[in-house]
Scaffold this active site. Structure first.
Site, short mmCIF file in Angstrom:
data_model
loop_
_atom_site.label_atom_id
_atom_site.label_comp_id
_atom_site.label_asym_id
_atom_site.label_seq_id
_atom_site.Cartn_x
_atom_site.Cartn_y
_atom_site.Cartn_z
N CYS A 55 -25.46 53.99 117.93
CA CYS A 55 -24.57 54.24 116.79
C CYS A 55 -24.83 53.29 115.64
CB CYS A 55 -23.12 54.14 117.24
SG CYS A 55 -22.70 52.56 118.00
N GLY B 203 -17.89 57.72 120.84
CA GLY B 203 -18.47 59.04 120.63
C GLY B 203 -18.59 59.36 119.16
N SER B 204 -18.74 60.64 118.85
CA SER B 204 -18.91 61.07 117.47
C SER B 204 -17.57 61.16 116.75
CB SER B 204 -19.60 62.44 117.43
OG SER B 204 -18.71 63.45 117.90
N GLY C 110 -13.84 62.31 118.07
CA GLY C 110 -12.66 61.49 117.83
C GLY C 110 -11.53 62.29 117.23
N GLU D 271 -14.60 53.99 118.73
CA GLU D 271 -15.84 53.63 118.04
C GLU D 271 -16.60 54.92 117.86
OE1 GLU D 271 -19.30 53.81 118.41
OE2 GLU D 271 -20.03 51.80 118.83
#
Length: 474
Positions: free
Chosen positions: A280, A224-225, A229, A246
Site C-alpha cells: 500500500c 484493504g482497499s 472500507g 488502513e
C-alpha cells in the site's frame, strides 16, 4: 499439502466444506482450509462476545503472560509460519521473515505497552473534585485482513486487541489464509482462553458481511482497499461501531536534482519490486526533476534489470508473482493503456521471459506518465514504476497532492528547507524523507480516503480502548 481448521471458541473445528489455497507461481493447490459460512461467522462472534466479560476483567499481567506464551509458540514455529506465507503467496523465502518478525514484535510491544500504560488524573480548578481518566476495553473487535502480508497484517491487529482486553474475530483473506490458520493452531496449542481469538475465512459477501452487519463487534478494523472500507462501513451501520482502517494509497515519490540519486533509486525500486509491488505504501507516481532525469532513469533501469523474478525457496529470488489472474490482467491493462496514451515503455511489461506459468509480471518502467492516465490515478499494486519529470517545485507539489488517497509520500532532497516545506505541504499521513522506515513502534496511518485510526505504535491502542471519567466529590 497443508490442511487447516477454523479456530473458534478455543477449539480447532471443521465446517463441512473446504477451500483450496492456490500458489500463484505454480497455480497448484498447496493446501486447504475449513471454509466458514454465515453460521461459523455467528459462532465466532458469539464466542468472542462470551469471552469479553472474562478477558476484559483479566488482569493486564495475566493477559500479557498469555501474549508472551503465544509469542514463544510463534518463535518455536517460525519455519512453519514462514512456509505457509511462502506457499500461499509464492513470496520469496527471505521476504517471509518480515511477516513472521512483525508478529513477534507486535506481541512483545503491546504486552510491554499495556504493562506500562499509566492512568491519568485531570485537574479540578475549583478543588471540589478528584477526576480519574481510565482506559477500558472497547468490546469485541473484528479484523479483516488483506492478502499481501498475511502475518504482518494479522500482527497489526492481534497485539493491540489482546493487550487491550478485546476478544478478536480475525478474517484473513480466502486467498492467503494458511498462515493465519496456523496462528489459530498455536492459540489452541497454548490453551489460550476460549473465544479470546477466533480465526475464520470464507467468502467476503457472506462471512465478511455477516461480521460487519452483526451488532456484536464494537470495533471493525480493516486493511484493504478504499472501496472495501466504504463497504464495511456501510454494512456495519446496524449499530454504532468504531472503525480503524488502513486503506489504499497513491504514493508520490519526488526526487529533486540535489537528491542522493543512488538512495532514491534504491528506495523506490526496493519498495516497488518488493512483494511484486503489492504494498500500500509503494511509490505509485515518481516525479523526477528534469535536469537529473536521464541519470536517475538509468539507475532505475539498472536496478530493474537486476531483479531476479521467480519462485524457488533455495534461490536468491527478489520478486515473486502477483496474487491472481485478475490482478495480472488489471495491471497489464493499465500499462498498455498508458502506452497507448503516450507513455514510453522503458523496460518490462507482460510476462518475464521463461516464466509462462503463474501470475508473474515483469518489473516495468514507464516514462512520460501524465496525471490524466489511469495508471497515475489508480493504485497500481504491482511492479510498475511510473515516471514523470518536473521543473517547478509548486507544480510538482500540486501534482503530488492531486489524489483522494493520503497514505504515504516520499521526498528525496539534500536541501533542508525544501524537505521541511514539502513535509508541511504534502497531504499524506506519512512523509518519508531520504529513506523509508516502518516498525511496530512507529504509527502507520492515512488521511483523506486512505483510512481512519492507527496501526502500530502506542496510538493504535486508542482504537481498542474506551475512555471513562470518574469524578469524586471531596
Amino acid at each position: 499439502m497443508l490442511s487447516k481448521q477454523l479456530y473458534i471458541g478455543g477449539k480447532l473445528i471443521s465446517s463441512g466444506s473446504t477451500t483450496d489455497v492456490i500458489n500463484p507461481a505454480t497455480l497448484l493447490s498447496v493446501g486447504s482450509i475449513a471454509a466458514a459460512d454465515i453460521p461459523q461467522a455467528e459462532l465466532a462472534l458469539e464466542a468472542a462476545q462470551k469471552a469479553f466479560p472474562i478477558w476484559s476483567k483479566t488482569s493486564i499481567q495475566q493477559r500479557t503472560e498469555w501474549m508472551y506464551k503465544l509469542r514463544d509458540a510463534v518463535i518455536e514455529n517460525e519455519q512453519h509460519l514462514r512456509e505457509c506465507v511462502h506457499l500461499e503467496m509464492a513470496k520469496p523465502w527471505a521476504s517471509t521473515k518480515e511477516d513472521y518478525q512483525m508478529l513477534v514484535d507486535s506481541l512483545n510491544f503491546y504486552a510491554d505497552a499495556m504493562l506500562n500504560l499509566a492512568q491519568e488524573t485531570l485537574e479540578d480548578k475549583e478543588g471540589t473534585h478528584v477526576h480519574e481518566l481510565r482506559r477500558e476495553p472497547v468490546g469485541v473487535a473484528a479484523a479483516f485482513l488483506a492478502w499481501n502480508f498475511p502475518l504482518l497484517n494479522l500482527a497489526y491487529k492481534l497485539g493491540p486487541a489482546m493487550a487491550a482486553g478485546c476478544p478478536l474475530v480475525i478474517k484473513p483473506s480466502v486467498k492467503t489464509p494458511l498462515s493465519a490458520y496456523a496462528v489459530g493452531e498455536l492459540c489452541a496449542q497454548i490453551g489460550l482462553p476460549d473465544g479470546v481469538v477466533n480465526i475464520i475465512s470464507g467468502p467476503d459477501h457472506k462471512v465478511g458481511d455477516a461480521i460487519s452487519a452483526s451488532t456484536i463487534p464494537s470495533l471493525l478494523t480493516l486493511i484493504g482497499s478504499t472501496n472495501v472500507g466504504k463497504h464495511v462501513i456501510g454494512t456495519g451501520a446496524t449499530s454504532i461501531k468504531r472503525y480503524s482502517m488502513e486503506l489504499g494509497g497513491n504514493a508520490p515519490a519526488i526526487v529533486f536534482a540535489d537528491a542522493d540519486l543512488i538512495t532514491a533509486a534504491d528506495v523506490i525500486c526496493g519498495v516497488k519490486y518488493s512483494n511484486a509491488g503489492q504494498i500500500c505504501v509503494a511509490p505509485n507516481r515518481v516525479f523526477i526533476e528534469e535536469s537529473v532525469a536521464d541519470e536517475f532513469i538509468e539507475m532505475v533501469l539498472t536496478r530493474t534489470h537486476s531483479v531476479n523474478v521467480g519462485f524457488d525457496k533455495e534461490a536468491d529470488i527478489g520478486m515473486g508473482p502477483l496474487m491472481d489472474g485478475a490482478s495480472w490482467q488489471r495491471i497489464d491493462g493499465l500499462v498498455k493503456e498508458a502506452i497507448a496514451q503516450g507513455a514510453k515503455l522503458l523496460s518490462g511489461g507482460g510476462k518475464p521471459p521463461g516464466l509462462d506459468t503463474g501470475y508473474f509480471y515483469s518489473p516495468t518502467v514507464l516514462l512520460g506518465v501524465t496525471p490524466e492516465m489511469a495508471i497515475s490515478k489508480e493504485e497500481v499494486f504491482g511492479p510498475v514504476i511510473s515516471i514523470a519529470t518536473f521543473k517547478n517545485h509548486q507544480d510538482v507539489l500540486n501534482l503530488a497532492n492531486d489524489t483522494d488517497a493520503g497514505l504515504t509520500a516520499y521526498v528525496f532532497t539534500q536541501n533542508q528547507t525544501t524537505a521541511d516545506h514539502f513535509a508541511d505541504e504534502l497531504r499524506f499521513g506519512e512523509v518519508q524523507i531520504n529513506g523509508i522506515k516502518y516498525a511496530i513502534n512507529l504509527p502507520h496511518f492515512g488521511i483523506k480516503q486512505s483510512g481512519v485510526g492507527v496501526d502500530c505504535s502506542l496510538l493504535a491502542l486508542d482504537d481498542y480502548l474506551a475512555y471513562k471519567r470518574i469524578s469524586r466529590a471531596l
